[in-house]
Design a protein around this motif. Structure first.
Motif, PDB file in Angstrom:
ATOM      1  N   ARG A 179      70.309   1.962  40.514  1.00  8.26           N
ATOM      2  CA  ARG A 179      69.989   2.242  41.970  1.00  8.26           C
ATOM      3  C   ARG A 179      71.148   2.964  42.857  1.00  8.26           C
ATOM      4  N   ALA A 180      72.254   2.798  42.713  1.00 10.17           N
ATOM      5  CA  ALA A 180      73.200   3.640  43.315  1.00 10.17           C
ATOM      6  C   ALA A 180      73.349   4.971  42.970  1.00 10.17           C
ATOM      7  N   GLU A 181      73.177   5.167  41.504  1.00 17.94           N
ATOM      8  CA  GLU A 181      73.215   6.534  40.926  1.00 17.94           C
ATOM      9  C   GLU A 181      71.835   7.559  40.892  1.00 17.94           C
ATOM     10  N   LEU A 182      70.875   6.739  40.936  1.00 20.01           N
ATOM     11  CA  LEU A 182      69.829   7.441  40.938  1.00 20.01           C
ATOM     12  C   LEU A 182      68.834   6.925  41.954  1.00 20.01           C
ATOM     13  N   PRO A 183      68.964   7.198  43.245  1.00 20.91           N
ATOM     14  CA  PRO A 183      68.529   6.534  44.323  1.00 20.91           C
ATOM     15  C   PRO A 183      67.095   6.916  44.499  1.00 20.91           C
ATOM     16  N   ASP A 184      66.761   8.068  43.988  1.00 18.47           N
ATOM     17  CA  ASP A 184      65.469   8.671  44.329  1.00 18.47           C
ATOM     18  C   ASP A 184      64.464   8.496  43.011  1.00 18.47           C
ATOM     19  N   SER A 185      64.987   7.814  42.123  1.00 18.19           N
ATOM     20  CA  SER A 185      64.128   7.699  40.738  1.00 18.19           C
ATOM     21  C   SER A 185      63.283   6.713  40.917  1.00 18.19           C
ATOM     22  N   ILE A 186      61.979   6.588  40.173  1.00 19.72           N
ATOM     23  CA  ILE A 186      61.262   5.539  40.105  1.00 19.72           C
ATOM     24  C   ILE A 186      61.538   4.707  38.901  1.00 19.72           C
ATOM     25  N   VAL A 187      61.785   3.339  39.094  1.00 19.71           N
ATOM     26  CA  VAL A 187      62.017   2.494  37.982  1.00 19.71           C
ATOM     27  C   VAL A 187      60.954   1.762  37.900  1.00 19.71           C
ATOM     28  N   VAL A 188      60.378   1.392  36.715  1.00 19.75           N
ATOM     29  CA  VAL A 188      59.446   0.374  36.122  1.00 19.75           C
ATOM     30  C   VAL A 188      59.845  -0.511  35.015  1.00 19.75           C
ATOM     31  N   SER A 189      59.983  -1.825  35.373  1.00 20.20           N
ATOM     32  CA  SER A 189      60.641  -2.891  34.466  1.00 20.20           C
ATOM     33  C   SER A 189      59.573  -3.766  33.915  1.00 20.20           C
ATOM     34  N   VAL A 190      59.716  -4.047  32.475  1.00 23.47           N
ATOM     35  CA  VAL A 190      58.905  -5.093  32.157  1.00 23.47           C
ATOM     36  C   VAL A 190      59.997  -6.435  31.667  1.00 23.47           C
ATOM     37  N   SER A 191      59.548  -7.428  32.180  1.00 27.64           N
ATOM     38  CA  SER A 191      60.672  -8.413  31.844  1.00 27.64           C
ATOM     39  C   SER A 191      59.971  -9.813  31.939  1.00 27.64           C
ATOM     40  N   HIS A 192      60.521 -10.906  31.114  1.00 26.94           N
ATOM     41  CA  HIS A 192      60.090 -12.207  31.096  1.00 26.94           C
ATOM     42  C   HIS A 192      61.029 -13.019  31.986  1.00 26.94           C
ATOM     43  N   ARG A 193      62.176 -12.428  32.537  1.00 25.88           N
ATOM     44  CA  ARG A 193      62.890 -12.848  33.174  1.00 25.88           C
ATOM     45  C   ARG A 193      62.948 -13.082  34.646  1.00 25.88           C
ATOM     46  N   ARG A 194      62.742 -13.883  35.518  1.00 26.75           N
ATOM     47  CA  ARG A 194      62.837 -13.884  37.040  1.00 26.75           C
ATOM     48  C   ARG A 194      63.934 -13.161  37.520  1.00 26.75           C
ATOM     49  N   SER A 195      65.099 -13.156  37.089  1.00 26.06           N
ATOM     50  CA  SER A 195      66.228 -12.544  37.653  1.00 26.06           C
ATOM     51  C   SER A 195      65.933 -11.240  37.798  1.00 26.06           C
ATOM     52  N   VAL A 196      65.192 -10.559  36.916  1.00 29.65           N
ATOM     53  CA  VAL A 196      65.104  -9.037  37.039  1.00 29.65           C
ATOM     54  C   VAL A 196      64.247  -8.803  38.449  1.00 29.65           C
ATOM     55  N   GLU A 197      63.445  -9.635  39.030  1.00 27.58           N
ATOM     56  CA  GLU A 197      62.641  -9.247  39.856  1.00 27.58           C
ATOM     57  C   GLU A 197      63.258  -8.853  41.174  1.00 27.58           C
ATOM     58  N   GLN A 198      64.455  -9.244  41.649  1.00 29.47           N
ATOM     59  CA  GLN A 198      65.333  -9.127  42.691  1.00 29.47           C
ATOM     60  C   GLN A 198      65.567  -7.626  42.857  1.00 29.47           C
ATOM     61  N   PHE A 199      65.530  -7.045  41.776  1.00 30.00           N
ATOM     62  CA  PHE A 199      65.939  -5.403  41.865  1.00 30.00           C
ATOM     63  C   PHE A 199      64.647  -4.458  41.994  1.00 30.00           C
TER      64      PHE A 199
END
Length: 220
Positions: A179-199
């Motif tokens: 998020r710091a180095e690619l502030p304008d990029s779109i990020v799409v994540s697949v995860s089973h872990r709830r900890s990932v959601e905060q990002f």
């Protein structure tokens, strides 16, 4: 089977239009998904095992033919990062530069990133040739994959369980780096872990029977 048609957007957004995905046997996994993600936004895809999370990413990558609808992706580089990233045979410089040719990025930039992803012991090994897929742990390989994202600076990056072998501290560090180095990029994540959601600012929940729901992630 034609798969999911993909075109480029002019406003660097990611848009899905009535995307449906099914299994080879015809079972509906996702029915008529429509959503839009703007530059700098992040979407996390969650749901039970077998609901179609990774299959949706494979459809967007053009690797799953059992899909229909239309996808619009930003012009420019797009990267798909699987749970087990591909590490080619060759030098560590080759591995870090992939999919670009070796030497496409300055050694100093690669070394800076190795320190940032907490692999400082590899800084002096850029010229070493090894079976890196066999000698690096799954967590180290996942950190290498994140470093390649930071090197290539894609407009859109799809992360498929890309931090599954890492503890939450390393996961936090890597997402903060992206998020710091690619502030304008779109990020799409697949995860089973709830900890990932905060990002992520958006949450897509799949139920595995065609149904889906878009909302905001729950507070950490």
């Amino acid at each position: 089977l034609p798969g999911l048609p993909r075109t480029e957007t002019s406003d660097v957004s990611l848009r899905l239009h009535h995307v449906s995905v099914h299994t080879p046997s015809g079972r509906q996994l996702l029915d008529s998904l429509t959503l839009a993600i703007g530059p700098g936004d992040a979407l996390v895809i969650c749901g039970p095992s077998g609901c179609g999370k990774s299959v949706l990413l494979h459809s967007l990558a053009g690797l799953w033919p059992y899909a229909s609808g239309r996808a619009e992706l930003p012009a420019g580089a797009t990267m798909f990062v699987p749970q087990r990233p591909y590490l080619p045979l060759g030098t560590l410089r080759d591995v870090m530069s992939y999919p670009a040719r070796s030497g496409a990025h300055p050694d100093t930039e690669i070394q800076r990133l190795l320190v940032q992803i907490a692999l400082p012991h590899l800084v002096i090994r850029l010229g070493d040739t090894a079976d890196w897929a066999g000698s690096l742990s799954p967590g180290e390989q996942q950190r290498i994959a994140f470093a390649r994202v930071l090197l290539h600076k894609p407009r859109t990056v799809f992360l498929d369980e890309a931090t599954s072998a890492l503890d939450e501290g390393l996961e936090l560090m890597l997402y903060q780096l992206v998020r710091a180095e690619l502030p304008d990029s779109i990020v799409v994540s697949v995860s089973h872990r709830r900890s990932v959601e905060q990002f992520h600012g958006h949450r897509l929940e799949l139920f595995g029977d065609g149904r889906w729901r878009v909302g905001r992630p729950s507070p950490a």
